[in-house]
Design a protein around this motif. Sequence first.
Motif, PDB file in Angstrom:
ATOM      1  N   LEU A 152       0.699  -1.184   0.042  1.00 38.65           N
ATOM      2  CA  LEU A 152       0.117   0.002   0.025  1.00 38.65           C
ATOM      3  C   LEU A 152       0.921   1.364  -0.048  1.00 38.65           C
ATOM      4  N   ARG A 153       2.047   1.125   0.613  1.00 36.77           N
ATOM      5  CA  ARG A 153       2.894   2.505   0.524  1.00 36.77           C
ATOM      6  C   ARG A 153       3.374   2.379  -0.802  1.00 36.77           C
ATOM      7  N   ARG A 154       3.500   1.726  -1.442  1.00 39.97           N
ATOM      8  CA  ARG A 154       3.939   1.477  -2.883  1.00 39.97           C
ATOM      9  C   ARG A 154       2.865   2.318  -3.942  1.00 39.97           C
ATOM     10  N   GLU A 155       1.492   1.748  -3.652  1.00 29.14           N
ATOM     11  CA  GLU A 155       0.519   1.941  -4.236  1.00 29.14           C
ATOM     12  C   GLU A 155       0.098   3.447  -3.805  1.00 29.14           C
ATOM     13  N   SER A 156       0.182   3.983  -2.799  1.00 26.98           N
ATOM     14  CA  SER A 156      -0.137   5.320  -2.156  1.00 26.98           C
ATOM     15  C   SER A 156       0.897   6.367  -2.788  1.00 26.98           C
ATOM     16  N   GLY A 157       1.884   5.992  -3.259  1.00 29.52           N
ATOM     17  CA  GLY A 157       3.067   6.825  -3.615  1.00 29.52           C
ATOM     18  C   GLY A 157       3.909   7.481  -2.442  1.00 29.52           C
ATOM     19  N   ALA A 158       3.634   6.705  -1.273  1.00 24.67           N
ATOM     20  CA  ALA A 158       4.423   7.185  -0.258  1.00 24.67           C
ATOM     21  C   ALA A 158       5.684   7.179  -0.631  1.00 24.67           C
ATOM     22  N   PRO A 159       6.631   7.879   0.196  1.00 22.43           N
ATOM     23  CA  PRO A 159       8.084   8.187  -0.262  1.00 22.43           C
ATOM     24  C   PRO A 159       8.560   6.776  -0.156  1.00 22.43           C
ATOM     25  N   PRO A 160       9.618   6.576  -0.906  1.00 25.44           N
ATOM     26  CA  PRO A 160      10.103   5.031  -0.993  1.00 25.44           C
ATOM     27  C   PRO A 160      11.291   4.897  -0.044  1.00 25.44           C
ATOM     28  N   SER A 161      11.771   6.270  -0.041  1.00 19.04           N
ATOM     29  CA  SER A 161      13.088   6.419   0.904  1.00 19.04           C
ATOM     30  C   SER A 161      13.076   5.544   2.226  1.00 19.04           C
ATOM     31  N   ASP A 162      14.136   4.792   2.403  1.00 20.30           N
ATOM     32  CA  ASP A 162      14.049   3.691   3.363  1.00 20.30           C
ATOM     33  C   ASP A 162      14.263   4.722   4.784  1.00 20.30           C
ATOM     34  N   ASP A 200      18.309   0.135  13.001  1.00 23.98           N
ATOM     35  CA  ASP A 200      19.773   0.684  13.488  1.00 23.98           C
ATOM     36  C   ASP A 200      20.069   1.496  12.146  1.00 23.98           C
ATOM     37  N   GLU A 201      21.125   2.386  12.422  1.00 22.12           N
ATOM     38  CA  GLU A 201      21.726   3.416  11.507  1.00 22.12           C
ATOM     39  C   GLU A 201      22.554   2.425  10.319  1.00 22.12           C
ATOM     40  N   GLY A 202      22.299   2.640   9.264  1.00 22.77           N
ATOM     41  CA  GLY A 202      22.895   1.899   8.139  1.00 22.77           C
ATOM     42  C   GLY A 202      22.062   0.733   7.605  1.00 22.77           C
ATOM     43  N   TYR A 203      21.010   0.295   8.159  1.00 25.63           N
ATOM     44  CA  TYR A 203      20.082  -0.666   7.989  1.00 25.63           C
ATOM     45  C   TYR A 203      19.698  -0.526   6.487  1.00 25.63           C
ATOM     46  N   ALA A 204      19.002   0.685   6.055  1.00 23.72           N
ATOM     47  CA  ALA A 204      18.537   1.257   4.904  1.00 23.72           C
ATOM     48  C   ALA A 204      19.520   0.629   3.700  1.00 23.72           C
ATOM     49  N   ARG A 205      20.731   0.927   3.949  1.00 23.36           N
ATOM     50  CA  ARG A 205      21.631   0.686   2.708  1.00 23.36           C
ATOM     51  C   ARG A 205      22.169  -0.685   2.937  1.00 23.36           C
ATOM     52  N   ALA A 206      22.251  -1.210   4.143  1.00 22.11           N
ATOM     53  CA  ALA A 206      22.845  -2.617   4.278  1.00 22.11           C
ATOM     54  C   ALA A 206      21.841  -3.578   3.579  1.00 22.11           C
ATOM     55  N   ARG A 207      20.570  -3.318   3.514  1.00 22.28           N
ATOM     56  CA  ARG A 207      19.655  -4.245   3.056  1.00 22.28           C
ATOM     57  C   ARG A 207      19.735  -4.211   1.426  1.00 22.28           C
ATOM     58  N   LEU A 208      20.172  -3.277   0.725  1.00 23.26           N
ATOM     59  CA  LEU A 208      20.009  -3.212  -0.650  1.00 23.26           C
ATOM     60  C   LEU A 208      20.926  -4.246  -1.603  1.00 23.26           C
ATOM     61  N   VAL A 209      20.128  -4.884  -2.244  1.00 18.09           N
ATOM     62  CA  VAL A 209      20.998  -5.532  -3.179  1.00 18.09           C
ATOM     63  C   VAL A 209      20.712  -5.060  -4.673  1.00 18.09           C
ATOM     64  N   TRP A 210      21.612  -5.660  -5.567  1.00 19.87           N
ATOM     65  CA  TRP A 210      21.779  -5.155  -6.725  1.00 19.87           C
ATOM     66  C   TRP A 210      20.369  -5.103  -7.659  1.00 19.87           C
ATOM     67  N   ASN A 211      19.578  -5.981  -7.506  1.00 17.55           N
ATOM     68  CA  ASN A 211      18.323  -5.978  -8.415  1.00 17.55           C
ATOM     69  C   ASN A 211      17.282  -5.141  -7.419  1.00 17.55           C
ATOM     70  N   GLY A 212      16.826  -3.988  -8.048  1.00 17.70           N
ATOM     71  CA  GLY A 212      15.930  -2.966  -7.351  1.00 17.70           C
ATOM     72  C   GLY A 212      14.471  -3.631  -7.442  1.00 17.70           C
ATOM     73  N   TYR A 213      14.299  -4.652  -8.212  1.00 21.47           N
ATOM     74  CA  TYR A 213      13.109  -5.330  -8.395  1.00 21.47           C
ATOM     75  C   TYR A 213      12.480  -5.895  -6.820  1.00 21.47           C
ATOM     76  N   LEU A 214      13.399  -6.205  -6.061  1.00 23.61           N
ATOM     77  CA  LEU A 214      13.390  -7.097  -5.067  1.00 23.61           C
ATOM     78  C   LEU A 214      13.540  -6.193  -3.877  1.00 23.61           C
ATOM     79  N   ASN A 215      12.348  -5.691  -3.229  1.00 21.82           N
ATOM     80  CA  ASN A 215      12.696  -4.741  -2.254  1.00 21.82           C
ATOM     81  C   ASN A 215      12.460  -5.420  -0.700  1.00 21.82           C
ATOM     82  N   ARG A 216      13.448  -6.250  -0.391  1.00 21.56           N
ATOM     83  CA  ARG A 216      13.124  -7.209   0.751  1.00 21.56           C
ATOM     84  C   ARG A 216      13.740  -6.320   2.041  1.00 21.56           C
TER      85      ARG A 216
END
Length: 633
Positions: A152-162, A200-216
């Motif tokens: 719903l955050r995605r659909e609502s256009g809520a900011p994607p920023s982690d 934790d600080e740094g989590y947002a970056r640490a969770r990113l992987v190469w494929n942006g299609y996978l937002n886990r």
Amino acid sequence: MTQETATVEAEENPVSRPPSPEWALALSEVVPVPVAALLPADSPRAGGEDPEHLRTLAELGRDLPPIIVHRSSMRVIDGMHRLRVAAAEGRPDIPVRFFEGSERDAFVLSAQSNTRHGLPLSRTERMAAAGRILGSHAADVTGPSTKTVRALRRESGAPPSDEQEVLPMTLKDRSGQAVAPEHVDALRATVRGQVFAQDDEGYARARLVWNGYLNRHPGLIVRCAGAADVVEAVRFATRHDIRLAVRSGGHSYPGHSTIDDGLVVDLSGLKGIRVDLQRGVAICEPGRLLAELDDETYRFGLAVTGGQVSHTGIAGLTLGGGIGWLCRSRGLTVDNLVAADVVLATGEVRRASAEDDADLFWAIRGGGGNFGIVTSFEYRLHPQGACRTGIVACRAGDHAAVATGLSAFAATAPDRLALAVGLFDLEDGDTGIAIRYVDTAPAEDTDALVDALADFGPEPVPRTSETTPYPKVQQLADSDMAHHRRYYTRSFMIETVTAEALAGLIDGFRTRKSELSQIGMMLLGGQVARVAPEATAYPHREPGFLVTLLGGWTEERDDAANTAWCREVYDTMQRFTSGGVYVNELLDEGERRIVSAYGADHYQRLSELKAKYDPANVFRVNQNIKPADPARA
Ligand SMILES: Cc1cc2nc3c(=O)[nH]c(=O)nc-3n(C[C@H](O)[C@H](O)[C@H](O)COP(=O)(O)OP(=O)(O)OC[C@H]3O[C@@H](n4cnc5c(N)ncnc54)[C@H](O)[C@@H]3O)c2cc1C
């Protein structure tokens, strides 16, 4: 934004749909409900209100319609301000209508029913409100499911920023129960590396992987500082029955190096590397990327087969096979693996080599991360100098001549010559066929070989040729496959390039939904085909081409079109395939394709070895090999 795009988005976005009559049917009769039940005293929403704001709300009227509460979650969908006023005035209860629909509909209704001073909100305001609502609901641990909030955050256009996302995710065990924080604290105290939980600080970056299609969103990321941390992380996961994913370079196409709510054993910090000139090997930790390995070894005039994009991790690439510019002359990366240190599911550390644990050594050379976590790789190195590389291109109309020429050429090409074929848009709107050649050991006959390639098309597009250090060759395609775009793929192998098959690929290319999508083929054979299939767990030794359909795009709204494109082209090409698929280019495509990736015979043996090394299938977030039933072994 133009009126036209606004209208299209409004239609696509469920939050902007008008309230549907079914929702009214899903509302109960009005009943009085204690204010405290809806707004507990310790709720963050109960305190800190601006008295001025509350007064205004009170003035706006107490006689507004009953507030709406989602029945199963007891969340206030509409009327939070009225509830606050009631709480501030000390009223014991408030009239409520319960919404009996789904959690998802409740949020959409909530976003739509927002008003400003009794007036309906504009679409933009509704979007912003939806984002806020979802954010504040999500802040509560008892909130809606992670999936619902995210969708719903995605659909609502809520900011994607982690940084702005506060999602109700914690580390969970397999049954979905949250793991007690004291257990996580104990792990933090034990390991030397960094541990990232959601807040934790740094989590947002640490969770990113190469494929942006996978937002886990993993529940916990343990960035190991050494093999001992890996052991601790694995033991922690097994002790608390937590699903774990293993991450090195983070380039898994299907996102097997990340996992929602589980534990990521992150090896990206393990960067040790040493070139042992006497033994002719490189000892390398799994956090290294291909560029880093190449950079170190090439300084000694040496190299091992890597891939074709230098920001790929060495670990996942090696464990699945390793197909790159050097594979025809030096074999696959697995063919050059001499030894590895592996942490098993029990936490035991084993050395795998031809002498030390031959079964494990066989299994990890193509069996992916199914058998344990590799904390050190040892590769055989080969002399490597600058390469001669360039592109020979023809028009799509010449595809029949190209197919015939390419097949004949491939059958006799020297091992040192690597070829990759790609399709591209010519400036005049036609489609071009580009053959990238890399002569990895240029010799007197290099020009003659390239001339032969250029003869394929009667109307060749001007060709290029340059002498380039090998690490630079490895970087040629880096920007075409940049991080964090959205990607989806289908991959297969073909024995020969027929005119029909090439025409099928060209047709597919012309229907792509994004300019970032690519279709490419890589010539195999040479040393790859000279290694016996049973020598390693990597099975596809027959000469031929690896074909990759890669959907690439940037906007989430284009997901469906691009993924469908990839599947459709694959479906039309199936009749040309030899049945094999490269395990490192497989998405989550079902059991049948997994067996095709490992080969049926190999799968049987791998499954028996899985039962030996990982009977509980702790390492299952991968192209999973099911442990053989011990009763049947
Ligand atoms: C842009 C791009 C280009 C590519 N080009 C090529 C190419 O030219 N040739 C080629 O052969 N392949 C290529 N691939 C495929 C690539 O080999 C796989 O995606 C590979 O898994 C990436 O390894 P990684 O360490 O970066 O991945 P990760 O995402 O970190 O891991 C991938 C898988 O390996 C497992 N794994 C990772 N590290 C370990 C470890 N230390 N021990 C046990 N298991 C582990 C993970 O659990 C996961 O299942 C490419 C992929 C991408 C995205």
